[in-house]
Design an enzyme around this catalytic site. Structure first.
Site, PDB file in Angstrom:
ATOM      1  N   LEU A 165       1.089  -0.880  -0.243  1.00  0.00           N
ATOM      2  CA  LEU A 165       0.051  -0.059  -0.071  1.00  0.00           C
ATOM      3  C   LEU A 165       0.602   1.159  -0.045  1.00  0.00           C
ATOM      4  O   LEU A 165       0.949   1.903  -1.011  1.00  0.00           O
ATOM      5  CB  LEU A 165      -0.891  -0.174   0.937  1.00  0.00           C
ATOM      6  CG  LEU A 165      -1.088   0.954   1.588  1.00  0.00           C
ATOM      7  CD1 LEU A 165      -2.205   1.687   0.289  1.00  0.00           C
ATOM      8  CD2 LEU A 165      -2.422   1.248   2.966  1.00  0.00           C
ATOM      9  N   TYR A 166       1.872   1.565   1.078  1.00  0.00           N
ATOM     10  CA  TYR A 166       3.001   1.924   0.616  1.00  0.00           C
ATOM     11  C   TYR A 166       3.336   2.854  -0.363  1.00  0.00           C
ATOM     12  O   TYR A 166       3.602   4.057  -0.801  1.00  0.00           O
ATOM     13  CB  TYR A 166       3.450   1.938   2.295  1.00  0.00           C
ATOM     14  CG  TYR A 166       2.981   1.961   3.872  1.00  0.00           C
ATOM     15  CD1 TYR A 166       1.881   2.926   3.556  1.00  0.00           C
ATOM     16  CD2 TYR A 166       3.658   1.450   4.390  1.00  0.00           C
ATOM     17  CE1 TYR A 166       0.903   2.626   4.857  1.00  0.00           C
ATOM     18  CE2 TYR A 166       2.736   1.118   5.932  1.00  0.00           C
ATOM     19  CZ  TYR A 166       1.607   2.175   5.988  1.00  0.00           C
ATOM     20  OH  TYR A 166       1.067   2.194   7.182  1.00  0.00           O
ATOM     21  N   ARG A 167       4.116   1.708  -0.835  1.00  0.00           N
ATOM     22  CA  ARG A 167       4.620   1.723  -1.967  1.00  0.00           C
ATOM     23  C   ARG A 167       4.202   2.340  -3.308  1.00  0.00           C
ATOM     24  O   ARG A 167       4.064   3.147  -4.168  1.00  0.00           O
ATOM     25  CB  ARG A 167       5.058   0.648  -3.278  1.00  0.00           C
ATOM     26  CG  ARG A 167       6.387   0.774  -1.818  1.00  0.00           C
ATOM     27  CD  ARG A 167       7.808   1.177  -1.838  1.00  0.00           C
ATOM     28  NE  ARG A 167       8.914   0.952  -0.957  1.00  0.00           N
ATOM     29  CZ  ARG A 167       9.321   1.637  -0.339  1.00  0.00           C
ATOM     30  NH1 ARG A 167       9.135   2.917  -0.307  1.00  0.00           N
ATOM     31  NH2 ARG A 167      11.511   1.615   0.293  1.00  0.00           N
TER      32      ARG A 167
END
Ligand SMILES: CC(C)(COP(=O)(O)OP(=O)(O)OC[C@H]1O[C@@H](n2cnc3c(N)ncnc32)[C@H](O)[C@@H]1OP(=O)(O)O)[C@@H](O)C(=O)NCCC(=O)NCCS
Length: 202
Positions: free
Chosen positions: A171-173
């Site tokens: 998700l963060y990437r």
């Protein structure tokens, strides 16, 4: 059942703290009892500048709503599927002090440290209950939390995982978070964390 995203006020958080912490403990697979250690800290965080919290709730489908508009869903006692919150970073906060120490350790100069630390939103918690993971709710909560912020960037810490192989990392990437510090050990925690960040708006 339908799923809605809503903003929480500090008193909403206080009222539903037990449920929010239960989502957190189940999502992180922490041992039972972790809630009790975290409760006072989560409440204290509601007093911090720029605090904002959002939740995903499950609401029964409306019958007979034909022709009418859907009312704004109320938190009430609706089952909580996800919780996310954060606040504006400040020099008196333990997390910022730890990150600044880490930045010194990796050789960041004072200009870089000031650039990162002067205006940021700390994405402190983001958790979706395991039964509701993998359908885009985490991303939706993150986007709602980070919308319309006044800070220049968002920073967070997340446990290091081999190959960045979990949903949090993916998700963060996907949201464009880059590395600030890798393999960092916060005082008193044996686990390695990554500090990630990106500029705002998202
Ligand atoms: C990390 C976490 C918040 C992500 O939330 P999530 O709702 O599970 O995941 P996302 O919002 O990123 O959704 C992406 C997944 O949903 C799927 N998906 C289904 N419908 C979707 C939609 N409409 N939009 C986006 N993704 C969708 C994607 O295919 C993807 O699946 P995959 O991860 O198997 O490839 C959540 O998994 C979680 O709480 N994990 C445990 C706790 C944790 O690690 N918290 C963060 C600690 S820092």
């Amino acid at each position: 059942m339908a799923t809605f995203l809503i903003d929480l006020s500090p008193s909403d958080m206080q009222r539903r703290l037990g449920d929010a912490l239960a989502v957190y403990v189940d999502a992180m697979r922490y041992p039972r009892g972790t809630e009790d250690q975290r409760a006072s800290m989560w409440l204290e965080h509601t007093q911090r500048g720029g605090w904002k919290a959002v939740a995903a709730i499950e609401v029964p489908d409306q019958d007979g709503s034909e022709g009418g508009s859907t009312p704004e869903p109320q938190l009430g006692s609706a089952p909580l599927l996800g919780i996310a919150y954060g606040y504006c970073g400040a020099p008196d906060q333990w997390w910022q002090q730890q990150v600044v120490a880490g930045l010194h350790r990796v050789g960041a100069d004072s200009t870089r440290i000031a650039e990162l630390m002067t205006s940021y939103f700390e994405l402190t918690e983001l958790h979706i209950h395991p039964r509701a993971q993998g359908r885009g709710l985490g991303e939706a909560l993150a986007r709602r939390l980070l919308a319309d912020r006044g800070e220049s960037r968002v920073l967070l810490s997340t446990p290091e995982i081999n190959g960045e192989g979990n949903r949090a990392w993916r998700l963060y990437r996907r949201l464009g978070f880059g590395d600030i510090i890798r393999g960092y050990h916060f005082a008193g925690d044996p686990r390695a964390f990554a500090i990630l960040g990106r500029s705002l708006p998202l």
